[in-house]
Design an enzyme around this catalytic site. Structure first.
Site, PDB file in Angstrom:
ATOM      1  CD  GLU A  12     -24.419 -67.450   3.476  1.00 27.69           C
ATOM      2  OE1 GLU A  12     -22.975 -67.602   3.541  1.00 27.69           O
ATOM      3  OE2 GLU A  12     -25.043 -67.312   4.603  1.00 27.69           O
ATOM      4  CB  CYS A  29     -28.517 -65.169   7.551  1.00 27.59           C
ATOM      5  SG  CYS A  29     -29.492 -63.879   6.191  1.00 27.59           S
TER       6      CYS A  29
END
Length: 334
Positions: A127, A2
């Site tokens: 992402e 992340c």
């Protein structure tokens, strides 16, 4: 991993969105600690600061450990044992912590065993998927109900707005060897990605529901060995493609989270939805950099993932962003 998140709610709305029930069943809102430091953002990266929840007992030893506070901390954990005078001299990346090594690596083990568990808050995270034409960014978040696009309630009423993504984290407090202000920092725990987002190798450990959040935060009642059982992948997430505009960390407007249609032309004209989005930005994040209307992407109803045949969360996101920008008077007429 992340590496980028969004958390766009203003400080007072963020507090209301984190309402909970304490050990006695009383409805509460966490109090801000150093709330003046918090800055909403659509594009947060490591080394920036962000909002986290933690037990009040970490700050006040006589407090009920079920009580929560909100604090703005720097992303990228600096261990309390770090002896150099500048935290930027830390030689390794601590923005993410792999779940399979968090009890063995010295950077995290000590803090975790001391109960320094926190919940990192975000609208969602970004992402990138490798494709033939380059990397395509996606915004990933909790499924949203239709309530998320309704007018937000005021005061102490139940929060009806966006459901925040709640990620498990570890925090620590570092004191400069030469003295000075204590530095609070955090890391986001990551796990193997669920099959729904197989293009991600690792994703944040998401705490789904208040019971999971309660157990993770209440370190006095829930020991480490029990709490770590909460760290596992979740499939209760949805996502949509967003513009490569988010790739530049300096870009910080709703365009970062706006759904796009893959393959559509990049240059599009302003639409009514774009104008509403601009209005929302002006009202919810006063003073932040503004984008010109013709720089904003075209809204679309085409998304790559739909958990429900009735309404996708991306549809709700689109309408929620729109509702945020409408003047209150117009909302009442609707």
């Amino acid at each position: 991993m992340c590496g980028r998140t969004a958390c766009s709610l203003a400080a007072d709305k963020l507090r209301r969105a984190c309402a909970y029930r304490d050990r006695r069943g009383q409805h509460r809102q966490p109090e801000w600690v150093r709330g003046e430091r918090y800055q909403p953002s659509y594009n947060k990266g490591p080394q920036s600061s962000g909002p986290v929840l933690l037990s009040r007992r970490h700050l006040h030893q006589d407090a009920d450990s079920s009580e929560r506070v909100l604090m703005d901390m720097r992303w990228g954990l600096v261990p309390s044992w770090f002896k150099q005078d500048n935290p930027s001299k830390l030689q390794f990346n601590t923005s993410n912590c792999r779940s399979d090594t968090m009890l063995s690596k010295s950077s995290y083990k000590g803090a975790l065993l001391k109960g320094k568990r926190c919940v990192v808050l975000a609208d969602g995270f970004y992402e990138w998927q490798q494709q033939s034409g380059g990397k395509q960014p996606y915004f990933i978040y909790f499924p949203q109900t239709k309530d998320a696009m309704d007018k937000e309630t005021e005061g102490d009423e139940e929060w009806k707005g966006w459901r925040l993504l709640t990620m498990a984290g570890i925090f620590d407090c570092w004191e400069p060897p030469s003295g000075g202000e204590m530095l609070y920092t955090y890391t986001i725990i990551t796990v193997d990605a669920s099959k729904d987002v197989s293009f991600i190798h690792h994703m944040p450990a998401i705490l789904d529901g208040d019971e999971a959040i309660r157990k993770w935060l209440d370190f006095a009642e829930v020991p480490t060995q029990e709490a770590v059982k909460l760290i596992q992948p979740t499939e209760n997430i949805v996502f949509h493609p967003v513009s490569t505009f988010v790739n530049n960390i300096r870009n910080n407007t709703p365009e970062c989270v706006a759904p796009i249609e893959l393959g559509a032309k990049k240059e599009v004209k302003a639409t009514p939805s774009n104008k509403v989005m601009l209005g929302w930005l002006k009202s919810s994040q006063e003073g932040s950099p503004q984008k010109k209307e013709n720089d904003l992407p075209k809204w679309t109803s085409q998304f790559i993932h739909s958990p429900s045949p009735k309404k996708t969360s991306a549809d709700v996101l689109q309408q929620w962003l729109g509702k945020q920008g409408q003047p209150a008077a117009k909302k009442r007429k609707a």
